[in-house]
Design an enzyme around this catalytic site. Structure first.
Site, PDB file in Angstrom:
ATOM      1  N   ASP A 289      30.875  60.850  73.082  1.00  0.00           N
ATOM      2  CA  ASP A 289      30.494  59.663  72.341  1.00  0.00           C
ATOM      3  C   ASP A 289      30.832  58.463  73.209  1.00  0.00           C
ATOM      4  OD1 ASP A 289      29.651  57.944  70.350  1.00  0.00           O
ATOM      5  OD2 ASP A 289      30.772  58.946  68.758  1.00  0.00           O
ATOM      6  N   TRP A 290      30.323  57.314  72.848  1.00  0.00           N
ATOM      7  CA  TRP A 290      30.414  56.142  73.720  1.00  0.00           C
ATOM      8  C   TRP A 290      31.864  55.643  73.821  1.00  0.00           C
ATOM      9  CZ3 TRP A 290      26.342  58.542  73.741  1.00  0.00           C
ATOM     10  CH2 TRP A 290      25.174  58.133  74.367  1.00  0.00           C
TER      11      TRP A 290
END
Length: 878
Positions: A289-290
């Site tokens: 995920d970012w």
């Protein structure tokens, strides 16, 4: 010169062992779990992946070291047009791969659709609709030039009803979520786009998911929250739908922000290497995920394959990978086979859905501006050119809008009806509530839908899309009223008490009261709701609005747009509340879809995909909203085990307002003649054997001279803050890494077996070398087929959703669990047959000692009925 990697790699390697604990201000009783190494390499014989493997091997075997690093490392936040891109490989005619939200439409896109939410579509209990929706969303991403669609969602599954992102997923029931995510993935990938199942795993609340979000809100923590889960609960609840995703052939899995048993999900070797890649046999790639990546080599050897968006902090220009990953391979800290496998997994997923390196669709939109011209490299404000082509991807003749209308109508749950519906040319409609009309700011007036104004058609956060248009309920009611000669008046201010009372007090008034409850992702706070809902009440005094209207009008129909259950206790049983509908988050066709149901053009058949409790405490599990570990990682104990939603209600014998699986129709049905057919299958055999040794496709095909990895000036311009695989100095590896620390060799820091390349034992519960991924193939052996007769005893054609539940009979088992359903169209007077197969997995418990699935000796009972609490038919399995 002997190259050595930097300390920024090596210190966090200790964290990749699951026993790692925060050093400051923490408890001494933290959960942990064992490490699992090495990271499994792809299996060339995995069923369904053979051709993709061959194509990937041919491609990756031709790559240089920097090219492989470029393929695995994001180019940085706002580095290019998509929310995430990895570097291109021009020599091989491979354009940058585009990763783009969201699971309900192309985030930031124009001339693309806003589909119904995953939770809404789960209410349809319609597999074909799930697949068609997935295919349409996938087609729109493909049409915009997207490579990987960041969805669908099985995490959160919905441990608590107030979890902020529950609406992005499907249902707190793992079987229903497994069916929904699998059929969505098939649809998305049939459209030629890689699906990304997320967020893996136990990502069940927004509070404390990231330090950077928590600290500005006054939570002084140094580590993200840890979800602490036992082995049995992990397998029987949270991992279950991800197994279905892997079996459906999903190309990518996104690891989540949270820790699990005090190891970050994106460097948790037990989760990535052990459960996902070994036990489930996942052949695709894992992306972070970012900014969920916290380490370099540690995350690589723990099973992470792609770093998103590539930089350590947004637009910083620094990366755990990029240059550092190049150096790690050069000095032997990261084995070459691990980098090869990372690249192989990415390219195999690419080829599996039909992409070709010479025929990639061009990225024709930009995530950071809707302007036609602008900077290609937004963060650096460089490369000014055309960046948006405004391509309409909504299908021919608005076909996706028609699908959204159909989907939302078929997903609308009729919770109560005292003869008020369907409407038949009513004389006077009094439409009440802010949720009935438009926002004064427009449907896209708040970034990422981060507000609650006007009708609610999607939640907020990265799981959103721009509305190309939004038909409000009032819009559609006005058009219907014009055709029918109905008088319509509306008050769209919930606080306009005088005007509301005056309107609904008129003779022959039918009051349609529209109310909502919203939530979303944790980086946005709406009215003090930090992603997660503060409570389960309706927003904007919706409950008081309903009570006020129904105290005056004896024909009050309530329509709820919400992200999950709300508390209806104070008003649902009023005799003046004659009908209640839950319309979820319907998307752009909100108004027309609800009017289709209100007027009977669509006979409702949807079922609530969660339980409606009388009070919030009825759900058992709670959001952790207070710190409980000093400045260390907040500790969220999943002590309820598998008992969430209806399983908890049933265990505690709590009567819900509306049970899981409940929903009414405008016609009636009868159930009869349950029958059990036992299938002849062999005994379950644990998988045995070993993998091949780790393959390296171009062993030693790289120089150890730093000069060969200098940025190639003259070949292309250097872009500020863009992540590259190159070094900018030949002085030393330490200076090349641009890090003030200088570490030591891999042997001193990597966990035992982390870079082993010898054959590894197969997991007993996992697939064999020639099996389909998803687990031991015998888990899908059909042991029983259950059938029953369904008769439409009413006067209208309608769909019915028979559901199959199983009681395992053990003292620690839920009273019943969902194990089958179908949506059947039945004419008046017609009798149809419902059939559902029960697989070995459906009847098994996870055994922590043998680390395998076991069908226990307890007597098992099957039930068929229209909901989890109305189980009309019953039979015992032999």
């Amino acid at each position: 010169m002997k190259l050595r990697t930097t300390l920024c790699f090596l210190l966090p390697i200790v964290k990749s062992a699951l026993s790692y604990k925060t050093q400051l201000h923490q408890r001494d009783d933290l959960a942990s779990s064992p490490p699992y190494y090495p990271s499994p390499w792809m299996n060339p014989k995995a069923l369904g992946w053979e051709e993709a493997y061959k194509q990937a091997k041919d491609f990756v075997s031709q790559l240089t070291l920097p090219e492989k690093v470029n393929l695995t490392t994001g180019t940085g936040w706002q580095g290019e047009q998509c929310v995430g891109q990895v570097g291109s490989i021009p020599r091989m005619n491979l354009s940058a791969l585009c990763m783009q939200d969201s699971p309900l439409g192309v985030r930031f896109g124009d001339y693309s659709s806003a589909f119904s939410s995953g939770q809404t579509i789960a209410a349809s209990f319609d597999r074909d609709l799930m697949r068609r929706r997935g295919e349409a969303i996938g087609a729109e991403h493909r049409g915009k030039g997207v490579t990987v669609m960041l969805g669908p969602v099985a995490g959160p599954i919905g441990r608590t009803p107030d979890g902020g992102r529950n609406w992005e997923g499907f249902s707190p029931d793992p079987w229903l979520t497994g069916e929904a995510i699998a059929h969505t993935i098939v649809g998305v990938q049939n459209a030629g786009v890689v699906a990304c199942a997320k967020h893996y795993i136990a990502n069940e609340q927004e509070h404390f998911r990231q330090v950077g979000e928590s600290q500005p809100r006054g939570y002084n923590i140094t580590e993200s929250m840890s979800s602490n889960i036992d082995d049995k609960t992990m397998h029987e609840l949270y991992l279950w739908p991800f197994a279905d995703a892997v079996r459906a052939g999903v190309g990518s899995v996104m690891c989540s922000y949270n820790q699990v048993n005090n190891s970050y999900a994106c460097q948790n070797s037990k989760l990535l290497n052990g459960l996902l890649k070994s036990e489930l046999g996942f052949q695709g790639f894992v992306m972070s995920d970012w900014q969920a990546q916290h380490t370099g080599v540690a995350s690589a050897v723990a099973g992470l394959d792609m770093s998103m968006p590539g930089d350590t902090e947004f637009s910083s220009g620094k990366s755990f990978w990029g240059t550092n990953l190049t150096l790690a391979v050069l000095n032997g800290t990261l084995p070459e086979y691990r980098l090869d496998d990372m690249a192989m997994r990415i390219m195999a997923a690419f080829f599996k859905v039909g992409f070709k390196v010479n025929e990639q669709p061009k990225i024709n939109f930009d995530s950071w501006t809707l302007d036609t011209f602008g900077p290609l490299y937004y963060s650096a404000n460089e490369g000014h050119q055309q960046i948006n082509w405004h391509v309409d991807v909504r299908g021919e003749n608005g076909e996706h809008g028609k699908l959204i209308r159909e989907s939302a109508a078929k997903s609308t749950v009729l919770l109560k009806n005292e003869g008020a519906l369907p409407l038949k040319k009513p004389k006077f409609l009094a439409v009440i509530g802010e949720d009935a009309g438009p926002s004064g700011w427009g449907p896209n007036g708040c970034d990422d839908r981060g507000c609650n104004a006007g009708t609610l058609a999607m939640g907020w956060g990265s799981g959103t899309a721009n509305f190309p248009y939004l038909i409000t309920p009032l819009d559609a009611l006005n058009f219907r009223a014009a055709d029918d000669g109905t008088r319509v008046e509306a008050v769209l201010n919930n606080s306009a008490t005088t005007q509301i009372e005056k309107l609904v007090a008129q003779e022959s008034a039918t009051a349609l009261v529209f109310v909502n409850a919203n939530s979303g992702e944790g980086y946005i706070d709406v009215d003090g709701n930090e992603g997660d809902r503060k409570n389960l009440t309706l927003w904007a005094n919706g409950d008081e609005l309903i009570k006020n209207v129904s105290s005056i009008c004896n024909n009050t129909i309530v329509i709820i747009h919400s992200v999950g259950p709300t508390l209806v206790t104070d008003w649902y049983n009023s005799p003046n509340v004659t009908a209640i509908l839950w319309a979820g988050l319907p998307g752009e066709e909100s108004g027309r879809s609800i009017v289709d149901v209100l007027y009977g053009d669509v006979n409702p058949a949807a079922r609530t995909p969660f339980t409606w409790g009388g009070k919030q405490e009825d759900y058992g599990a709670e959001i952790l909203s207070e710190l409980n570990n000093g400045e260390g990682a907040p500790q969220l104990e999943f002590s309820e085990g598998v008992f969430i939603d209806y399983r908890y209600f049933d265990k505690k014998n709590i009567t819900p307002i509306y049970e899981f699986g409940f929903g009414l129709s405008y016609t009636t049905f009868e159930y009869s003649d349950i029958a059990i057919e036992k299938q002849e299958v062999g005994n379950y055999t644990p998988t045995t054997g070993e993998t091949a040794e780790a393959p390296t496709f171009n062993p030693g095909n790289f120089s150890t001279d730093l000069a060969d990895y200098l940025f190639p000036n003259g070949s292309f311009p250097y872009i500020s803050r863009y992540i590259y695989p190159y070094v900018n100095t030949t002085a030393s590896a330490a200076e090349a890494s641009q890090d003030p620390f200088y570490g030591s060799t891999a042997e001193e820091f990597l966990p035992s077996n982390a870079i082993a390349s010898s054959p590894q034992p197969l997991e007993p519960a996992g697939p064999g070398l020639s099996d389909e991924p998803g687990g031991n193939p015998q888990l899908w052996d059909v042991l029983y087929t259950v059938s029953a007769k369904i008769t439409n005893t009413g006067d209208l054609k309608g769909d019915e959703v028979p559901q199959l539940y199983v009681s395992f009979g053990g003292p620690d088992d839920p009273p019943v669990v969902l194990r089958g359903f179908d949506r059947l169209a039945v004419e008046p007077g017609q009798t149809v047959e419902f059939r559902a197969n029960l697989t070995r997995r459906d009847l098994s418990n996870w055994d922590t000692e043998s680390q395998n699935w076991v069908v226990r000796d307890h007597v098992k009972t099957v039930y068929v009925g229209p909901s989890s609490r109305k189980l009309t038919l019953k039979a015992t399995l032999d």
